[in-house]
Write an enzyme that holds these catalytic residues in place. Structure first.
Site, PDB file in Angstrom:
ATOM      1  N   HIS A   1      17.435  62.927  10.217  1.00  0.00           N
ATOM      2  CA  HIS A   1      17.635  64.316  10.634  1.00  0.00           C
ATOM      3  C   HIS A   1      16.543  64.806  11.591  1.00  0.00           C
ATOM      4  CE1 HIS A   1      18.632  68.687   9.112  1.00  0.00           C
ATOM      5  NE2 HIS A   1      19.062  68.454  10.332  1.00  0.00           N
TER       6      HIS A   1
ATOM      7  N   TYR B   1      19.081  72.754   4.302  1.00  0.00           N
ATOM      8  CA  TYR B   1      20.013  73.870   4.298  1.00  0.00           C
ATOM      9  C   TYR B   1      19.772  74.720   3.050  1.00  0.00           C
ATOM     10  CZ  TYR B   1      22.527  71.210   7.897  1.00  0.00           C
ATOM     11  OH  TYR B   1      22.866  70.506   9.030  1.00  0.00           O
TER      12      TYR B   1
END
Length: 318
Positions: free
Chosen positions: A130, A57
């Site tokens: 992830h 992110y």
């Protein structure tokens, strides 16, 4: 559908509402330091104490901001999840470079240690593997065993998987001891993919389910021309369905966002909904949507129209 979940594996309570930090990492557009600070402050003021982040992110920006802005302790203490499987490789000048996959034990450990440094913490509550979509062999051979060792060492409290697809998550919950899964976009008013396999399996295993992407990248927040649906411009059919859903909600004077935020929590396996916000205004609006009274009659109308699977309402009534 199994509507009686086993005891939750998590060794802590997971708040029903969480803040997703991809937006304050700069997803789609830049967010200033002041707006990021206001977003976190507003979350805490609204009683939101679960914060989900990831190295990807903003190439570490979201984690660094969260580390600066989030108090080290509190009552209740904040719950933090981050992710692993991808390493940040900066350029020699220190500017953001590329993101590379590394599912080895060394890579998994390096990813977490880097995240802890950015977050300014000695441990996190949940570590999600992830988006391992194309790496099932690596997950089984090295990544999952490495994350288990990190849990055994106390660097994390719970093991998770975070993905955009429910089928591989179901496989991992079936095969491994998984404390939590984060499924994005696959359990919403417009997409029920997770209902048939993932959610019942998690209920049986006692795996906590965190749902992200309840607006399907914005369409269920504002179904207007140009809206995004699952990271792409919304096709006409999806736009029309979202508008119809909004019309039904309007008949009961309920905002579409309220139904969208509260829908996943109709399922007993869902522990939390994570909402990405880039401003204090968005936090306040989403928190209000989560509290807004949704009458049973509206859920029934939405079920008749195909937006809510009827077994959810039957289980709720029972």
């Amino acid at each position: 559908m199994n509507d009686t979940p086993a005891a939750n594996r998590l060794p802590f309570a997971l708040p029903r509402l969480g803040l997703g930090t991809a937006p304050i990492g700069g997803l789609y557009e830049e967010v200033s330091d002041a707006d990021a600070a206001a977003t976190v402050d507003a979350s805490l003021a609204e009683g939101i104490t679960y914060f989900d982040t990831a190295p990807r992110y903003g190439h570490g920006v979201a984690e660094r901001r969260l580390g600066r802005l989030l108090p080290a302790a509190g009552d209740p203490a904040p719950v933090i999840s981050t992710k692993t499987g991808w390493l940040l490789r900066p350029r020699p000048d220190g500017s953001p470079g590329e993101v590379v996959t590394d599912w080895t034990e060394r890579g998994i450990r390096e990813s977490l240690e880097s995240s802890l440094t950015r977050l300014g913490r000695s441990s996190v509550d949940i570590l999600y593997i992830h988006d391992p979509d194309n790496y099932p062999d690596e997950v089984r051979r090295t990544a999952y065993p490495a994350v288990r060792r990190l849990r055994d060492e106390g660097l994390i409290r719970a093991i998770g998987f975070g993905m955009n697809h429910s089928a591989p998550l179901t496989e991992y919950v079936t095969e491994f001891e998984v404390d939590a899964v984060l499924v994005a976009g696959r359990f919403s008013l417009l997409d029920h993919e997770a209902l048939e396999t993932l959610l019942p399996r998690c209920a049986e295993a006692g795996t906590a389910v965190v749902v992200g992407g309840v607006f399907n990248t914005g369409l269920l927040a504002d179904p207007s021309p140009g809206a995004m649906f699952n990271y792409r411009p919304a096709p006409a059919e999806a736009l029309e369905r979202a508008r119809r859903c909004r019309e039904l909600c309007a008949e009961y004077e309920v905002p579409l966002t309220a139904a969208a935020v509260q829908f996943p929590l109709l399922h007993p396996a869902v522990s939390s909904v994570v909402l990405g916000c880039r401003s204090a205004r968005e936090v306040t609006a989403n928190a209000a949507a989560a509290r807004f009274p949704v009458p049973d009659a509206l859920w029934e109308r939405l079920a008749d129209a195909g937006f809510v699977p009827r077994p959810l309402l039957e289980a709720r009534a029972g």
